[in-house]
Design a protein around this motif. Structure first.
Motif, PDB file in Angstrom:
ATOM      1  N   ARG A 113       0.838  -1.206   0.000  1.00 35.36           N
ATOM      2  CA  ARG A 113       0.000   0.000   0.000  1.00 35.36           C
ATOM      3  C   ARG A 113       0.869   1.250   0.000  1.00 35.36           C
ATOM      4  NH1 ARG A 113      -4.260   1.862  -1.960  1.00 35.36           N
ATOM      5  NH2 ARG A 113      -5.234  -0.096  -1.417  1.00 35.36           N
ATOM      6  N   THR A 114       1.893   1.281   0.846  1.00 33.94           N
ATOM      7  CA  THR A 114       2.795   2.440   0.900  1.00 33.94           C
ATOM      8  C   THR A 114       3.446   2.683  -0.452  1.00 33.94           C
ATOM      9  OG1 THR A 114       3.214   2.103   3.258  1.00 33.94           O
ATOM     10  CG2 THR A 114       4.838   3.410   2.037  1.00 33.94           C
ATOM     11  N   SER A 115       3.953   1.613  -1.054  1.00 34.32           N
ATOM     12  CA  SER A 115       4.615   1.744  -2.350  1.00 34.32           C
ATOM     13  C   SER A 115       3.628   2.140  -3.436  1.00 34.32           C
ATOM     14  CB  SER A 115       5.314   0.433  -2.722  1.00 34.32           C
ATOM     15  OG  SER A 115       6.378   0.197  -1.843  1.00 34.32           O
ATOM     16  N   PHE A 116       2.455   1.531  -3.437  1.00 28.72           N
ATOM     17  CA  PHE A 116       1.427   1.872  -4.425  1.00 28.72           C
ATOM     18  C   PHE A 116       1.083   3.351  -4.335  1.00 28.72           C
ATOM     19  CE2 PHE A 116      -3.051   2.461  -5.567  1.00 28.72           C
ATOM     20  CZ  PHE A 116      -3.046   1.972  -6.866  1.00 28.72           C
ATOM     21  N   ASP A 117       0.822   3.825  -3.127  1.00 23.11           N
ATOM     22  CA  ASP A 117       0.471   5.235  -2.934  1.00 23.11           C
ATOM     23  C   ASP A 117       1.609   6.157  -3.358  1.00 23.11           C
ATOM     24  OD1 ASP A 117      -1.994   4.408  -1.958  1.00 23.11           O
ATOM     25  OD2 ASP A 117      -1.475   4.768   0.151  1.00 23.11           O
ATOM     26  N   PHE A 118       2.847   5.806  -3.005  1.00 22.09           N
ATOM     27  CA  PHE A 118       3.984   6.651  -3.363  1.00 22.09           C
ATOM     28  C   PHE A 118       4.145   6.759  -4.871  1.00 22.09           C
ATOM     29  CE2 PHE A 118       8.386   7.234  -4.607  1.00 22.09           C
ATOM     30  CZ  PHE A 118       8.650   8.459  -4.006  1.00 22.09           C
ATOM     31  N   TYR A 119       4.133   5.638  -5.554  1.00 20.68           N
ATOM     32  CA  TYR A 119       4.395   5.657  -6.997  1.00 20.68           C
ATOM     33  C   TYR A 119       3.243   6.238  -7.809  1.00 20.68           C
ATOM     34  CZ  TYR A 119       8.914   3.536  -6.518  1.00 20.68           C
ATOM     35  OH  TYR A 119      10.235   3.317  -6.192  1.00 20.68           O
ATOM     36  N   THR A 120       2.011   6.100  -7.325  1.00 13.43           N
ATOM     37  CA  THR A 120       0.897   6.718  -8.054  1.00 13.43           C
ATOM     38  C   THR A 120       0.813   8.208  -7.736  1.00 13.43           C
ATOM     39  OG1 THR A 120      -0.676   6.009  -6.333  1.00 13.43           O
ATOM     40  CG2 THR A 120      -0.487   4.620  -8.295  1.00 13.43           C
ATOM     41  N   THR A 121       0.908   8.561  -6.460  1.00 14.30           N
ATOM     42  CA  THR A 121       0.781   9.962  -6.047  1.00 14.30           C
ATOM     43  C   THR A 121       2.082  10.731  -6.220  1.00 14.30           C
ATOM     44  OG1 THR A 121      -0.879   9.331  -4.413  1.00 14.30           O
ATOM     45  CG2 THR A 121       0.143  11.491  -4.134  1.00 14.30           C
ATOM     46  N   GLY A 122       3.180  10.178  -5.732  1.00 14.91           N
ATOM     47  CA  GLY A 122       4.461  10.878  -5.739  1.00 14.91           C
ATOM     48  C   GLY A 122       5.095  11.009  -7.109  1.00 14.91           C
ATOM     49  N   LEU A 123       5.000   9.943  -7.914  1.00 15.07           N
ATOM     50  CA  LEU A 123       5.638   9.993  -9.227  1.00 15.07           C
ATOM     51  C   LEU A 123       4.630  10.032 -10.369  1.00 15.07           C
ATOM     52  CD1 LEU A 123       8.704   7.608  -8.869  1.00 15.07           C
ATOM     53  CD2 LEU A 123       8.537  10.056  -8.433  1.00 15.07           C
ATOM     54  N   GLY A 124       3.358   9.875 -10.058  1.00 17.25           N
ATOM     55  CA  GLY A 124       2.328   9.947 -11.098  1.00 17.25           C
ATOM     56  C   GLY A 124       2.354   8.787 -12.076  1.00 17.25           C
ATOM     57  N   LEU A 125       2.877   7.633 -11.650  1.00 21.95           N
ATOM     58  CA  LEU A 125       2.926   6.468 -12.529  1.00 21.95           C
ATOM     59  C   LEU A 125       1.597   5.727 -12.519  1.00 21.95           C
ATOM     60  CD1 LEU A 125       6.467   5.031 -11.674  1.00 21.95           C
ATOM     61  CD2 LEU A 125       5.809   6.495 -13.598  1.00 21.95           C
ATOM     62  N   SER A 126       1.285   5.093 -13.629  1.00 22.15           N
ATOM     63  CA  SER A 126       0.047   4.323 -13.752  1.00 22.15           C
ATOM     64  C   SER A 126       0.329   2.845 -13.515  1.00 22.15           C
ATOM     65  CB  SER A 126      -0.557   4.498 -15.146  1.00 22.15           C
ATOM     66  OG  SER A 126      -0.901   5.843 -15.362  1.00 22.15           O
ATOM     67  N   PRO A 127      -0.446   2.214 -12.605  1.00 27.44           N
ATOM     68  CA  PRO A 127      -0.232   0.793 -12.341  1.00 27.44           C
ATOM     69  C   PRO A 127      -0.734  -0.059 -13.501  1.00 27.44           C
ATOM     70  CG  PRO A 127      -2.096   1.602 -11.077  1.00 27.44           C
ATOM     71  CD  PRO A 127      -1.499   2.787 -11.771  1.00 27.44           C
ATOM     72  N   LEU A 128      -0.171  -1.260 -13.603  1.00 31.57           N
ATOM     73  CA  LEU A 128      -0.558  -2.225 -14.625  1.00 31.57           C
ATOM     74  C   LEU A 128      -1.234  -3.418 -13.957  1.00 31.57           C
ATOM     75  CD1 LEU A 128       2.840  -2.350 -16.559  1.00 31.57           C
ATOM     76  CD2 LEU A 128       0.796  -1.069 -17.215  1.00 31.57           C
ATOM     77  N   GLY A 129      -2.073  -4.123 -14.677  1.00 32.60           N
ATOM     78  CA  GLY A 129      -2.574  -5.412 -14.221  1.00 32.60           C
ATOM     79  C   GLY A 129      -3.895  -5.380 -13.501  1.00 32.60           C
ATOM     80  N   GLU A 130      -4.312  -6.588 -13.168  1.00 36.73           N
ATOM     81  CA  GLU A 130      -5.587  -6.803 -12.493  1.00 36.73           C
ATOM     82  C   GLU A 130      -5.471  -6.464 -11.011  1.00 36.73           C
ATOM     83  OE1 GLU A 130      -8.487  -7.760 -14.027  1.00 36.73           O
ATOM     84  OE2 GLU A 130      -7.318  -7.505 -15.871  1.00 36.73           O
ATOM     85  N   VAL A 131      -6.512  -5.839 -10.490  1.00 37.55           N
ATOM     86  CA  VAL A 131      -6.530  -5.454  -9.086  1.00 37.55           C
ATOM     87  C   VAL A 131      -6.826  -6.681  -8.218  1.00 37.55           C
ATOM     88  CG1 VAL A 131      -7.705  -4.001  -7.383  1.00 37.55           C
ATOM     89  CG2 VAL A 131      -7.226  -3.104  -9.673  1.00 37.55           C
ATOM     90  N   ALA A 132      -6.056  -6.854  -7.155  1.00 34.11           N
ATOM     91  CA  ALA A 132      -6.227  -7.966  -6.213  1.00 34.11           C
ATOM     92  C   ALA A 132      -7.222  -7.569  -5.125  1.00 34.11           C
ATOM     93  CB  ALA A 132      -4.872  -8.326  -5.602  1.00 34.11           C
ATOM     94  N   ASP A 133      -7.452  -8.463  -4.187  1.00 37.05           N
ATOM     95  CA  ASP A 133      -8.412  -8.229  -3.102  1.00 37.05           C
ATOM     96  C   ASP A 133      -8.084  -7.005  -2.255  1.00 37.05           C
ATOM     97  OD1 ASP A 133      -9.808 -10.470  -3.915  1.00 37.05           O
ATOM     98  OD2 ASP A 133      -8.899 -11.794  -2.411  1.00 37.05           O
ATOM     99  N   ASP A 134      -6.802  -6.642  -2.177  1.00 34.34           N
ATOM    100  CA  ASP A 134      -6.411  -5.480  -1.369  1.00 34.34           C
ATOM    101  C   ASP A 134      -6.543  -4.161  -2.131  1.00 34.34           C
ATOM    102  OD1 ASP A 134      -4.230  -5.670  -3.100  1.00 34.34           O
ATOM    103  OD2 ASP A 134      -2.730  -5.854  -1.511  1.00 34.34           O
ATOM    104  N   GLY A 135      -7.062  -4.212  -3.370  1.00 35.07           N
ATOM    105  CA  GLY A 135      -7.263  -3.000  -4.163  1.00 35.07           C
ATOM    106  C   GLY A 135      -6.032  -2.546  -4.925  1.00 35.07           C
ATOM    107  N   ILE A 136      -4.983  -3.358  -4.904  1.00 36.66           N
ATOM    108  CA  ILE A 136      -3.719  -3.028  -5.562  1.00 36.66           C
ATOM    109  C   ILE A 136      -3.438  -4.111  -6.599  1.00 36.66           C
ATOM    110  CG2 ILE A 136      -1.233  -2.720  -5.196  1.00 36.66           C
ATOM    111  CD1 ILE A 136      -1.936  -1.904  -2.297  1.00 36.66           C
ATOM    112  N   PRO A 137      -2.956  -3.747  -7.794  1.00 32.54           N
ATOM    113  CA  PRO A 137      -2.646  -4.769  -8.792  1.00 32.54           C
ATOM    114  C   PRO A 137      -1.609  -5.783  -8.285  1.00 32.54           C
ATOM    115  CG  PRO A 137      -2.645  -2.609  -9.802  1.00 32.54           C
ATOM    116  CD  PRO A 137      -2.729  -2.391  -8.313  1.00 32.54           C
ATOM    117  N   GLU A 138      -1.798  -7.021  -8.688  1.00 26.36           N
ATOM    118  CA  GLU A 138      -0.859  -8.092  -8.347  1.00 26.36           C
ATOM    119  C   GLU A 138      -0.482  -8.813  -9.634  1.00 26.36           C
ATOM    120  OE1 GLU A 138       1.685 -10.567  -6.723  1.00 26.36           O
ATOM    121  OE2 GLU A 138       0.800  -8.978  -5.564  1.00 26.36           O
TER     122      GLU A 138
END
Length: 136
Positions: A16-41
């Protein structure tokens, strides 16, 4: 292999920390299907057309590379360099990353190789931001 993307993998402590940092801090777009925790896996981001970033929890990272020990966050064997549009782009990206939890490594300044600054992500991975060279 010419058309294969380059995938850079980093060990991380918390998805979660890494997801938030890379989406918010660097503006990168995640790839892939979202897992149960709401983050792509697996947790991956597209950096550009040919480069992807994969973030692997530390416990699994060493296993993926043959049970090697994961370096502590204070050790750096490599760093990622990205290019921003001019000096103000470097300043803006460093500030945005700091606002999202990055730690400043070197303040943006003119160096012999250009205008650069560097920060670490929440897991201590070093990112250097360099101004694009002005047109000649």
């Amino acid at each position: 292999m010419e058309n294969s993307p380059i995938i850079i993998s980093f060990p991380i402590a918390d998805r979660r920390t890494s997801f938030d940092f890379y989406t918010t801090g660097l503006g990168l777009s995640p790839l892939g299907e979202v897992a149960d925790d709401g983050i792509p896996e697996p947790l991956q981001f597209q950096i550009n057309d040919g480069v992807q970033l994969m973030l692997i929890p530390s416990g699994g990272f060493g296993w993926v590379v043959g049970n090697r020990e994961v370096a502590s966050s204070s050790q750096s064997e490599t760093f990622i360099s990205i290019t921003a549009d001019g000096e103000s782009g470097v300043d803006d990206l460093i500030k945005k990353a700091q606002d999202a939890g990055a730690t400043l490594v070197t303040a943006p300044a003119q160096q012999p190789w250009g205008y650069v600054g560097a920060f670490t992500d929440p897991d201590g991975h070093v990112w250097q931001v360099t101004a694009a060279a002005p047109p000649k």
